[in-house]
Design a protein around this motif. Sequence first.
Motif, PDB file in Angstrom:
ATOM      1  N   GLU A  38      26.661  93.491  76.767  1.00  0.00           N
ATOM      2  CA  GLU A  38      27.780  92.880  76.083  1.00  0.00           C
ATOM      3  C   GLU A  38      28.185  91.553  76.722  1.00  0.00           C
ATOM      4  N   VAL A  39      28.055  91.465  78.041  1.00  0.00           N
ATOM      5  CA  VAL A  39      28.543  90.255  78.711  1.00  0.00           C
ATOM      6  C   VAL A  39      27.437  89.391  79.298  1.00  0.00           C
ATOM      7  N   ASN A  40      26.253  89.925  79.441  1.00  0.00           N
ATOM      8  CA  ASN A  40      25.183  89.139  80.047  1.00  0.00           C
ATOM      9  C   ASN A  40      23.904  89.189  79.206  1.00  0.00           C
TER      10      ASN A  40
ATOM     11  N   THR B 153      29.649  88.779  85.761  1.00  0.00           N
ATOM     12  CA  THR B 153      29.294  89.903  84.883  1.00  0.00           C
ATOM     13  C   THR B 153      30.168  91.103  85.208  1.00  0.00           C
TER      14      THR B 153
ATOM     15  N   GLU C 108      33.707  90.715  83.951  1.00  0.00           N
ATOM     16  CA  GLU C 108      33.793  90.754  82.485  1.00  0.00           C
ATOM     17  C   GLU C 108      33.560  92.158  81.954  1.00  0.00           C
TER      18      GLU C 108
ATOM     19  N   LYS D 156      36.800  94.048  82.330  1.00  0.00           N
ATOM     20  CA  LYS D 156      38.011  93.520  81.690  1.00  0.00           C
ATOM     21  C   LYS D 156      38.704  94.482  80.710  1.00  0.00           C
TER      22      LYS D 156
ATOM     23  N   GLU E 254      31.322  90.129  69.358  1.00  0.00           N
ATOM     24  CA  GLU E 254      31.828  88.747  69.444  1.00  0.00           C
ATOM     25  C   GLU E 254      33.072  88.599  68.567  1.00  0.00           C
TER      26      GLU E 254
ATOM     27  N   LYS F  84      36.438  89.982  69.875  1.00  0.00           N
ATOM     28  CA  LYS F  84      37.206  89.178  70.831  1.00  0.00           C
ATOM     29  C   LYS F  84      38.168  88.226  70.133  1.00  0.00           C
TER      30      LYS F  84
END
Lengths: 419, 413
Positions: free
Chosen positions: A33-35, A358, A361, A364, B194, B197
Amino acid sequence: MKKEIFEPYNVSDNNFEQCVKCTICTVYCPVLEVNPDYPGPKQSGPDGERMRLKDPEFYDEALKLCLNCKRCEVACPSGVKIGDIIQSARIKYSKSKPKLRDMILANTDIVGTMASTFAPIVNTAVALKPVRKVMDSVLKIDHHRMFPKYTGLRFETWYRRYAEKKQQEFDKHVSYFHGCYVNYNFPQQGKDLIKVMNAAGYGVHLLEKEKCCGVALISNGLIKQATKQAKHNVEAFKKSIVDKKMPVISTSSTCIFTIRDEYPHLLGVKNEEIRNDSELATRFLFRLIDEGKLNLVFKKNYKKRIAYHTPCHMEKLGWSIYSTSLLKMIPGVELVQLESQCCGIAGTYGFKKENYQTSQEVGKPLFNQIENSKVDFVATDCETCKWQIEMSTSSKVHHPISILAEAIDVEATMKLWQK
Amino acid sequence: MKFDNIIIGGGLSGLTCGIKLAEQGKKCAIVSSGQSAIHFFSGSFDLLSKVNEEEVTNPLESMKALPDTHPYKRVGLDKIERLTNDALHLLVRSGLNLTGQADRNHFTLTPMGVMKPTWLTLSDFTSFDNKDSFPWKKAVILNFSGFLDFHTLFIKDGLKKFDVQAQIKNVSMKQFEAIRKNPSEMRSTNIAKEFDKENAIDEFAQKANVLSDGFDVVILPAVFGLFNKTIADKLKEKIEKPVLLLPAIPPSVPGIRTQITLRERFQELGGTYLLGDNVEEGVFENGRLLEIRTNNHGDIKFEADQFILASGSFYSKGIVATHDKLYEPIFGLDIEGDSDREKWFDEKIFNDQAFMRYGVKTDQNFRAMMNGEPVENLYVAGSVLGGANPLKEGSGAGISLLTSLHAAEQILK
């Protein structure tokens, strides 16, 4: 003569053939999801395995970005051991050598021994900004990270000096795998465990020289050393479980998960004789209460609103229910169950400079949940989750056993079984 | 560990059962071996779409033509109408926004550009009263550049039959560049994350508004609102033209949201949801199931007054076929099915397949049969029941919902 083609070399131990390509695992991967550099659990796991079995050249070093949280395995409807496939591939194919930094982070035992010997100096030093800047630029340990404080009096030393003798007074006994964190950083957790177990009528003993479970060695690619320590620990556990009929309990979800499941799956170290009797203290206590063999009496004035965070390895074990059930037994506790999400630290992963962003995030959404929960503090079974949450939120974190130790009326509880 | 009721299986059937029982104050646990088939949800629950190859207009009426062995018939047609209302209300109470009625199928447009009859449709999607016409004349089909799981040409071709002029356009945005780097990860759930967010929606709506100039309707893949439940509605507000969402290749974004919504409802009612665990065996005594043993919990067994088996069909391993036998893998329950392998299937793949009707044998109260005797407190619900061909009939969701409610009612009696 040409080698016979049909050999078991293209058969995987980790059932990747069961994957039906539904891609559900990718939905629950916290890293993907983040990287975007991480190829995701399906590609890294079963899909990649198919290729790697044909030709190891297909191994992708990006697999090191996997946190080994096992959330893909929990989500998989087909029972594929996706996380194990990825970790085994790293062990089998990775050519990258662990750096000095990785060895420092991974050798929690050796580093812990040294650091706790010089605790006042080390604690002051690693808290200093210039020192952290140097660690950041030379060792690539991110400067945002605060190292957990080292204790001047190790848990094992404290135990031998102040607690060992008293443990003989009990009729029933358990061994305690305290892990590195309790020994070198936070002996209070071990003391709390002894308080609770003594109240429950159990004497607590140490294993014959426990070694670090090796989880950080595995994730940093130091497999030979991890295997050696695993074999040592299994023998130590056997002496307690098989020879003395004393089950082994622990307060660290990751240590116990590693010993129960990663030893046989990743390191090939057999543990059948000890697996069933190696567990978390919360599960041990829950069983006693569930079977009507133990009653806990709680203080009347204990009143707290507590949020429980499910560490990834607790999610995989499925054991958070024991911790939350125990907490719910405390009359003054209002329990908020946080949605199970990864905090992002994943042991030593989040300490590395290249993973810091990473890591934060990933965590978070969990941090937001905690800030919005308006609780007195967070409860969780994993020490690295504790560091991450305490660093990234305004909340303090306590272990369920420490909460019990605080809330139990020890004398009244002991009276129930003392005759 | 003691519960009032334990449900084996965490899909549509298990969750419906769990919610119904928990609403009535029962202490329930659901054991699920992984995420469920709701992750493949098209956005519509079917009740009955086809009987004897004929398309169904009024499912309640057409059920009369089903064989007596069909789960609907076995529940009893006198009860079915009430149960369809109960099911709708249970889903709405859980927070799902659905429209539709049991005595008249409506239609939804499939990603193949075909109108398909169905019962209840999630508010993300558009319901049509008529299968032969499309309310708009000029459609723009918008896709995300690099997104391969939305087959726009099929839709365009399908719409031709309705005399609709359709044009395909692509949208690129920097918010999606990161996931595009890895072609295998440019999938609906990652696009949805995406949008979750909330930093892509305004720009996307703006682009959609520009690109849809001169068109009557905007067709988009259903990639809006995974964990964020308000995004799909926000999108429709921000886009000036009517928006028609169509399912993309699974995992389904509205499906996962539906699963989460139902699971949260169950947990809010006090239910315990155990994910990633397998039931290994049960302890029986005098025709009753006393407790079950799971992989994660080992010697700490789970006791309950009643159990519900909602473990799914072949795909979910609720029943298993090997080369020489059919069996129910948890308890070894009796199976309704042919012992002769030759009779399991028809070589022509699109023909009615006999194995689709296989399932666990039950008595008239939907209690599982074991060695020819009913297990007093083990009920069976959902697709593990057998007796229907959900693929041919378009009855899968209806059977899951209605037999689960029926089983729950037997327990609550």
